[in-house]
Every structure is written in C-alpha cells, then in structure tokens.
Design an enzyme around this catalytic site. Structure first.
Site, PDB file in Angstrom:
ATOM      1  CG  HIS A 151      -4.005  -3.527   3.711  1.00  0.00           C
ATOM      2  ND1 HIS A 151      -2.845  -3.037   4.257  1.00  0.00           N
ATOM      3  CD2 HIS A 151      -4.527  -2.519   2.970  1.00  0.00           C
ATOM      4  CE1 HIS A 151      -2.685  -1.779   3.870  1.00  0.00           C
ATOM      5  NE2 HIS A 151      -3.679  -1.435   3.074  1.00  0.00           N
ATOM      6  CB  CYS A 189      -0.967  -0.036   1.188  1.00  0.00           C
ATOM      7  SG  CYS A 189      -2.345   1.097   0.979  1.00  0.00           S
TER       8      CYS A 189
HETATM    9 ZN   LIG Z   1      -4.111   0.330   1.994  1.00  0.00          ZN
END
Ligand SMILES: [Zn+2]
Lengths: 437, 251
Positions: free
Chosen positions: B198, B102
């Site tokens: 995630h 991310c």
């Molecule tokens: Zn994220």
C-alpha cells in the site's frame, strides 16, 4: 479495605514522584495502585451509584466525554471522569488518584470514562458499565487493530456488557448492528443525523461490506435524538415523539462537534431520565470549551491561527468540510510516528479538492513531501515544502502575517507545534491529552 | 507536474478498478487516481470504470487494478472472480497489464490456506500460495525492482510463497515482503504484477505507474507508448527520503 487504602497511599506517592520528574498523565501511579490492590478499580467505583458510563468509538471520544460530563454536572450530579484522556484502565486509576479519599472509594454519583475500543473491553471485565455510548467505527491506528471488522467486534462485545442502557449511532452500520447482541432488559437508544443532512453521511462513515445486503437502519424508537444543524455551530436535536432540544450553540465549529453533542445529549437523557431538562442541556453545551487541537484558536500577532488535529480519513474529511468553507492560509503537517499512525496511505482516502482554489501555503512534518504529492494529485497548488516543523511554522507565519491561518496536523506534529506556539504566545496550559479525539 | 496537454488526445485508455467497494483499503484508490491523472498528463484520455460483483465483466479494459480488503470484503468478491476466471486468465495471458495489491494479489495466486487449514482456490495467474498467519506483517517497505527502488507500506497476515521459477516483483531491502524470510516481495508474470505494498504504491513510485500506462497505451492504440516528459520531483523526493530513512543512509 486496608489493602485499598494502602493502594491509594502508594498510588498517590507514585503520582507525586512522577510529577516531580515532570511526567504528565502517566499510567505509572495507576500501575502501582493496581499492584497493591488488584481490585482497586472495582473498589474505587463501588460508591458510584447512579451509573458508570463508558464512551468509546474511533472518532470524537474526548469531545463527547467532555460534553456528557458538562451535561450531567449542569444537572447537579457529581461526576468522576478521566479528563487527561488516559483512556486505559491504569490511566483511569492514575487520573482518579488526585481526588480519591484514603478509603479508596470515589465520592461521585456518576462516572463517565473515555476508553479506546480495546481498553473499554478490558475495563468492562473488571467493572460492568451501566451504560455504553458507541460513537463510530473508522479506519484508524491500523498498527494496533489492523482491521475495522475487528474494531467492530470489540465494540459489539462491549455493547453486550452494559447492564442498563446502550446508546448507538444509528447511521453507522458497524455500531448499529451491535443491537443484536444486547441482552433483553437493557435499553437501546439511538442518535444520528436528521434526514435534512443525511447526504453528508458518506463523507463521515465507512462502508460496511461484511454483508451482501445494503444497511437498513433500525426503527429509532423511544428516546432517540437526531441532529438538525442551523449553521456551522448552531443546531437542534430532534426528539421523535418528545420535546426537541435547542437551539444549541457550540463554541466548537463543525458537523463532528454537533454529532458528538447529539450523542452526549441522548446519553445524558437516558442516564438522567425525568430529571433531564432541555434548557439546562442547551446552556451546558454552550459552555464546553473545545479540547486541545480540535479547533483551538491561538492569537498570533493579532491574527487567529486555528489548530486542527487530523488522524484518519473520516476526521480529515469532516475537518476540511468544516474549515475549508472559509478559505484561509493553510499549512498541513504530517508525521508518521506510532501515535500518528505509521501508514500515510489514508491521505489518499481524503479529498482535498476544497483547498484547490486557495492552495496550501506549506506542507511539513516527516512526510511533508508525501503530503505535497497527495495535493498534486488533487491539483491543489503547494507554495512550499519544509519537513522541519518549526522552520516551516516560522516561514508560514511570516508569509501570511496579516491574515487568519489554519494548521492541520497529525498528533505528534500537533504536540510539537503547540509546544512552540505555547512558548511564544499566551496559551492555556494543557496536560498530556490523548491521541484519541 | 506540467498541465494536462491541450493538444489532441493520443487515444483512450480504459482503466478498470476491480471491486472498488470491497477491495480498496488503505488508500488503494490512490492508485486509480494516480493512473487517471498520469494518463491525462501523458496526453491520453483516461476512462475509469469500477467493476462490482455481479456486473458484466469489462473485457475491453486496457489496464486492471485491484486493492486490499477486509476479510469480509474478500469473501464478497470470490464468487464473482470465479465466474469471470476464464476471461481474466485469458486477458492476463494476452499481455493485459494488471496491478493487484494485497488481498487481490492473494486472490490472483493459486490458493489461500486459512489458519484452520482450509484451502481457498485463487485464479492461479500468479504461481504463489498464501498461508494464513496469526502474526501480521506490518510496516514500511523498500524494494529493489525492475523500475528501481520502490517504497510502500505493508499490512498483511498472509505469508506468501513463490512457486518454483515464479519471478518476484522485488527484493526486500527493508520490511517483510512475501513471508519475512526469503526477501522476495510480490510476484510478476508477464504484465501482471502482484504486491503487498500500500502507500498507495503508484503515486510515490511513478516509474511503475508509467510502466503500466505504457503497456496499456500500446494495447489501446496499437502504437508504442508516446509519453510526455513529466517532472516527478516531489514524488522522487518523497521516495528518496523514505529510502534513506529506512535504509539508514545519511541524507
Ligand atoms: Zn494489505
């Protein structure tokens, strides 16, 4: 005025109709009333003269609201609240309609409303709250708010809306830092943990990384309240420069409930002023029943089965440290529907090591295998995995018939398991309670 | 999973978690826990260190991981990354395995262009560029990758485009991926992997974890990876159920 009366009648009719259809605390009657009179809420609260208190934050809204209402009622106040936890404006209207006279003006001294962070702001645009109680900011319901920085900004804006007083969690940097936006003339008071248990803070708070410098709490000042526990449900509230409150014994166990009680008491003292009595407060708090799913105990064939709602890392961690201290047969049910939070990543922000000794008897729910996998990484033995909730409950109960049991579940898993338990055992009725604890 | 082997350690593997305080959100810490446990279960010694802004950079790490963060967290680490950019680039080009999730994935790219049009330069290790977006891409994901099907959960507002010839990490079977349009997800250059997933990504996708551990073991010991046969039944079932559910395959 005529318009408001028409709105009350339309709203009551909608409420009756939706109840016939079996709807619980739906927002529909509120929507109807608001259609007829867009300023309905403002009118309804026009005669509530001693205060409109908004309770918000990620964790503990329902419990804290109940406690604050009990405290104010014990001091002789007529209190309007939204007990079904419909914590958005239309839901608030819907829950008010039952008791509202045709004038549309509520007969109450004080309103105490539980609102989630976004709806608290929407509410404040219509009715400026006299007081706001800001509990905490934690990672939760990520699908809706996406970032805790964003949630913190919502709370900060709400803090700036209160006209008389704001009560802030001094230990939570996201909350306490909002003191900077509170206008002159509005009183700020704090609640928090006494130094004797400050070491428990890391497990219940998020780290605020918005600033380079470490968070330093402000001076607590007048009227603050600090929690000093005696055991798992008995505590004192230390009032610097004033009379301490306690011992208080709650029906609900655990640090989270005691923090909520400290927040509610600090707020009640602010609202009531000189009329506040420490003795009355302690007696009132002792009478508050735990809300649905927050340590509710079901008698299953002569053995207690404790229901514990978990929905975010801070909440699960506190629940484990509260309940994990007495190892009993444990089942964990994790769903990932919208009301549960669709991302189960948060399970990795919880430490399950306290369950290592006794192990977990059963994991269940849509993400039963993900939960079992999570436990494997903390070396917690898992006896069985059964995604289907009711078969899992049956196996769990029959394998541990003669001992106390505990069930941790996410919101929708809780709703469905409690329904099953209610059909089999003698459980009190419950309305449609909120997903927000 | 079997107990950690009691025999002599096959060597020490040093795992560096970059910015655990600022860049570890939504359970990304689970990746570090997963690596530590699996390194031990494969018979190696795991040494996990966190690198925080301002500290000397642990150049002797064998495996680097980083996660997502709030925008504010990202701002906190940018200076430190810039200061250590040359070290990180040379570690990457030298074949050091890295997994960046991310926010850290974005920072390993060429640049992040904010909604207002400001260009924030990244490390340029992965040839990707991210454009800030008003709309967030949120939801469960299934990918096809070099280690088979991978499941996870994405939550990002940045829309990422691969440079010409940049290999993605996976092909999107369900979810948005890099940008919601070209069905690519993440990026891979040599042994550096970037992804939005995630979940956290490693526990439910142990094939990816072992790929990284294998590369790190070789770096640490100079010998080929000597894995133990681990039973991953629970992880395989968790992943398989998500794949079937999200791809609409009857189970
Ligand atoms: Zn994220």
């Amino acid at each position: 005025m005529l318009r408001t009366t028409a709105a009350v009648i339309a709203g009551k009719a909608a409420r009756a109709a939706s109840r016939v259809r079996g709807g619980g605390g739906s927002a529909f009657p509120g929507l109807v009333a608001e259609r007829v009179d867009p300023r309905f809420l403002e009118h309804a609260l026009a005669d509530v003269r001693e205060g409109v208190v908004v309770v918000t934050g990620t964790n503990g809204k329902t419990t804290t609201t109940r406690m604050l209402v009990a405290l104010l009622r014990a001091h002789g106040k007529r209190v309007l609240t939204n007990p079904t936890g419909s914590n958005f404006t239309r839901g608030v209207i819907s829950s008010m309609l039952k008791d509202l006279p045709l004038s549309g003006r509520a007969r109450a001294d004080i309103a105490v409303l539980e609102l989630d962070e976004a709806h608290a702001l929407k509410f404040a645009e219509v009715v400026a709250p006299s007081h706001a109680l800001l509990l905490n900011v934690a990672r939760d319901q990520l699908d809706r708010f996406a970032e805790i920085d964003h949630t913190a900004r919502l709370l900060e804006r709400l803090a700036g809306q209160a006209t008389e007083g704001v009560v802030l969690n001094i230990d939570d940097p996201y909350v306490a830092r909002s003191r900077e936006v509170i206008p002159e003339g509005v009183t700020v008071r704090y609640f928090g943990l006494d130094a004797s248990i400050a070491h428990r803070l890391p497990e219940i708070l998020e780290t605020d990384v918005r600033f380079a410098e470490e968070y330093a709490p402000p001076e607590s000042g007048d009227g603050a309240g600090f929690l000093r526990p005696r055991d798992e449900r008995e505590f004192d509230i230390v009032v610097p420069g004033g009379e301490d409150i306690g011992p208080v014994a709650l029906q609900q166990r655990g640090l989270a409930a005691m923090i909520n009680a400290t927040a509610a008491t600090t707020t009640a003292r602010m609202v009531l002023g000189d009329a506040f009595s420490p003795g009355t407060a302690a007696r009132a708090l002792a009478q508050v029943r735990p809300p649905f799913g927050r340590g509710e105990v079901v008698d299953v064939d002569g053995q207690p089965l404790e229901l514990v709602l978990v929905k975010n890392p801070a909440g699960f961690t506190v629940a484990l440290s509260t309940y994990g201290s007495e190892p009993v047969a444990t089942m964990i049910a994790i769903n990932d529907d919208y009301a549960d939070g669709r991302d189960v990543s948060w399970l990795y922000d919880v430490s399950f090591e306290s369950l290592r000794g006794r192990g977990v008897a059963m994991t269940s729910g849509i993400r039963a295998y993900d939960m079992a996998l999570r436990l494997q990484y903390d070396d917690v033995p898992v006896d069985a995995i059964e995604p289907a909730l009711v078969p899992a409950l049956d196996r769990f109960i029959s394998a541990h018939r003669d001992e106390p049991k505990r069930l941790f579940c996410t919101y929708t898993a809780m709703m469905s398991l409690r329904r099953t338990l209610a059909a089999r055992y003698d459980l009190p009725e419950f309305g449609e309670e909120a997903a927000d604890a | 999973m079997p107990e950690i082997p009691q025999s002599e350690s096959k060597g020490t593997i040093r795992v560096v978690h970059l910015y655990p305080r600022e860049m570890s959100i939504y359970g990304d810490l689970g990746n570090t826990r997963c690596l530590e446990k699996r390194i031990q279960r494969h018979g190696y010694t795991a040494e996990v260190v966190g690198h925080n802004p301002g500290e000397p950079f642990p150049e002797d790490g064998h495996l680097f991981v980083g996660g997502g963060g709030q925008d504010s967290g990202q701002v906190r680490v940018e200076d430190d990354l810039e200061r250590n950019a040359d070290i990180i680039r040379s570690l990457a080009s030298d074949g050091t395995p890295m997994l960046m999730i991310c926010g850290m994935y974005q920072l390993f790219g060429n640049a992040f262009i904010t909604v207002e049009g400001n260009r924030l330069p990244g490390l340029g290790i992965l040839d990707v560029t991210t454009q800030g977006n008003a709309k967030r891409m949120i939801g469960p994901v299934v990918l096809e990758t070099v280690v088979g099907k991978v499941v996870g959960y994405e939550n990002h507002s940045g829309s990422t485009t691969l440079g010409h010839g940049q290999e993605p990490f996976g092909t999107v079977l369900h979810g948005f991926g890099n940008n919601g349009t070209d069905r690519t997800e993440g990026a891979r250059t040599g042994n550096v992997f970037g992804s939005y997933l995630h979940g956290p990504i490693l526990p439910a996708n142990p094939g990816l974890a072992d790929l990284l551990i294998g590369l790190a073991a070789t770096r640490a010991t100079g010998r080929p990876f000597e894995p133990e046969p681990l039973t991953d039944g629970v992880a395989d079932e968790a992943r398989g159920r998500q794949v079937r559910r999200l791809l609409g395959i009857a189970s």
